[in-house]
Design a protein around this motif. Structure first.
Motif, mmCIF file in Angstrom:
data_model
loop_
_atom_site.group_PDB
_atom_site.id
_atom_site.type_symbol
_atom_site.label_atom_id
_atom_site.label_comp_id
_atom_site.label_asym_id
_atom_site.label_seq_id
_atom_site.Cartn_x
_atom_site.Cartn_y
_atom_site.Cartn_z
ATOM 1 N N ASN A 138 0.235 2.047 2.893
ATOM 2 C CA ASN A 138 -0.204 2.720 4.102
ATOM 3 C C ASN A 138 -1.017 3.963 3.753
ATOM 4 O O ASN A 138 -0.606 4.779 2.922
ATOM 5 N N SER A 197 4.299 -0.104 3.609
ATOM 6 C CA SER A 197 3.464 -1.299 3.551
ATOM 7 C C SER A 197 2.349 -1.211 4.585
ATOM 8 O O SER A 197 2.529 -0.695 5.690
ATOM 9 N N SER A 198 1.173 -1.726 4.214
ATOM 10 C CA SER A 198 0.072 -1.819 5.165
ATOM 11 C C SER A 198 -0.117 -3.239 5.671
ATOM 12 O O SER A 198 -1.014 -3.505 6.464
#
Length: 387
Positions: free
Chosen positions: A313, A361-362
Motif C-alpha cells: 500500500n 497489501s495493495s
C-alpha cells in the motif's frame, strides 16, 4: 476456609484488565520500544541490515549446499563479492562527487544568475531581515555580551561520519557471514525448541515464506534498479549532461526509496541541467527523460516482474519511509519497504494480525495459510527468485 483456598480449589481466576488500562500499557510499551530503537540504533541497525541481506542471499547458500558446497564457503564468497562491489562503486564515484563538491560555489552562482527573478525576491527578503537585525541591535543592552558556540569543522565531522559508516559496514558484513553460514543450525534449533508439531510446522512455514518473499523482492528490485540506472545514465549521456555515470549510479541507489528517491533525482537533474545548458528548453529535456524512465519503471516494469502480490500500500510505504527515516536516517529509509514485506508475511500466517497484512497489501483480500499445511525442509526449499 480462606478466600485464597477457595480460589485454589475452584481453579485459576481470570483477571480482566480494563480496556483503557490495556491501551495505556500498550502505548507505554510502544513508546519505550521506539525509544530503545532510537537510542540503540548503532546496535540494531547493523543487525537489521544483516538480517535482511542474509534473508536475500540464503537461497543461494542453500542451492550451493545441495551441490556439495559448504554453506560457510558460499557465504564467504557472497560477502566478499558484495563488499568488493560496494568498494568498487564507491571508488568509481569518488572523483565525480569530489568534483561536484568543489564546483558547488560556481554551480550556485550560475544557478542564481539564471534564476534572476527568484534571486530578486530572495534579495528583498534578505534586505528586510537585515533591517530588522539592525533595528534589534540598535536597541539591545550594551552590557549584554553576545555568546556564540563554535561548531566543529566540516572535515572532522565528515571524518567521524566516515569512520562510523565503515565500522557499521564491517559489523554488518561479519553478521551476514555468520547468519548465512549457520542458518541451517538456527532453523534446527527453532524446530527443537517449539513444543508441538503444529508450532514447528507453522514456524518453518513462516520462516521460509519470509525468506522467499524478501529474497524475491530485494533481488528483483536490485536488478530493476540496475537496469533503470543503465537507461538513465545512457539518457544523460545522449542529452549531454555532465558525468552520466554518476547519474546512472545515483538513479540505481535512489530508486530503493519509493517516491522520495525519484523526486530527489528529478530535482537534482533539473538543477544541474539549468546550470549546464544555455536555454530553458534544453535544460528541461534531462529531467523529463528521468521522469519518463522512472514512470515506466514504476508503472510497467516493476508490477510486471514482481506481480501484484508483492506490492505494498502506497500510504503504508510513505508512513514507513517517514518513520524509519526519522528514526535511523537514510539507512532506515532503505530498509523501510523490506520491513513492511516481513510484517505482511507475518500477518498472513496469524489470524490475529490479519488486519495488518490486509492494510499493507495493495491487492485483494489476504488468504491465511492453513495451520495443518506441511512445511518443507530447508534442503528442499527452492531458490526464491521467480515464481
Amino acid at each position: 476456609m480462606s478466600e485464597v483456598q477457595q480460589q485454589a480449589e475452584t481453579g485459576p481466576v481470570t483477571v480482566r484488565v480494563p480496556k483503557g488500562t490495556r491501551f495505556a500499557l500498550c502505548t507505554c510499551a510502544l513508546v519505550l520500544f521506539v525509544g530503545m530503537l532510537y537510542v540503540a540504533r548503532d546496535f540494531f541497525l547493523p543487525l537489521v541490515l544483516a538480517f535482511l541481506i542474509a534473508l536475500t542471499l540464503s537461497p543461494i547458500v542453500r542451492a550451493g549446499r545441495r551441490r556439495g558446497v559448504p554453506p560457510f564457503v558460499t557465504a564467504l564468497v557472497l560477502v566478499v563479492g558484495l563488499s568488493l562491489t560496494i568498494l568498487a562503486g564507491a571508488t568509481l564515484l569518488t572523483r565525480p562527487v569530489t568534483n561536484w563538491i568543489q564546483e558547488a560555489p560556481r554551480i550556485g552562482y550560475q544557478l542564481r544568475s539564471k534564476l534572476h527573478d527568484l534571486r530578486e525576491s530572495v534579495a528583498q527578503v534578505t534586505e528586510a531581515s537585515k533591517e530588522v537585525q539592525k533595528l534589534t541591535e540598535s536597541v539591545k543592552d550594551p552590557e549584554v555580551q553576545r555568546v556564540s558556540v563554535e561548531q566543529p569543522g566540516f572535515l572532522p565531522s565528515a571524518a567521524d561520519d566516515v569512520v562510523a559508516v565503515l565500522a557499521m559496514l564491517l559489523l554488518t558484513a561479519i553478521l551476514i557471514l555468520f547468519l548465512l553460514g549457520s542458518s541451517e543450525m538456527i532453523y534446527e534449533k527453532i524446530v527443537r525448541v517449539l513444543p508441538t508439531m503444529t508450532d514447528k510446522k507453522r514456524a518453518l512455514r513462516l520462516i521460509f515464506d519470509i525468506e522467499r518473499t524478501v529474497s524475491r523482492y530485494l533481488l528483483s528490485i536490485t536488478l530493476i534498479n540496475i537496469g533503470l540506472g543503465c537507461f538513465v545514465g545512457s539518457a544523460m549521456w545522449l542529452l549531454g549532461v555532465p558525468n552520466p555515470v554518476l547519474w546512472g549510479v545515483a538513479a540505481t541507489a535512489l530508486n530503493y526509496l519509493p517516491y522520495v528517491g525519484n523526486l530527489v533525482g528529478i530535482v537534482t537533474v533539473a538543477v544541474v541541467s539549468i546550470v549546464s545548458f544555455p536555454t530553458l528548453t534544453e535544460a528541461l529535456l534531462p529531467p523529463l527523460a528521468y521522469l519518463t524512465l522512472t514512470s515506466l519503471e514504476g508503472q510497467l516494469v516493476t508490477p510486471l516482474l514482481l506481480g501484484r502480490n508483492l506490492e505494498i500500500n502506497a500510504v503504508a510505504i510513505l508512513v514507513a519511509l517517514s518513520f524509519w527515516g526519522w528514526l535511523w536516517g537514510i539507512a532506515g529509509m532503505l530498509i523501510a519497504v523490506p520491513l513492511l514485506i516481513v510484517m505482511r508475511a507475518i500477518g498472513e500466517h496469524f489470524e490475529d494480525l490479519g488486519a495488518i497484512a490486509e492494510f499493507l497489501s495493495s491487492s485483494g483480500r489476504i488468504v491465511h495459510a492453513a495451520p495443518e499445511a506441511e512445511a518443507r525442509s530447508p534442503s528442499e526449499a527452492p531458490l526464491p527468485v521467480a515464481d
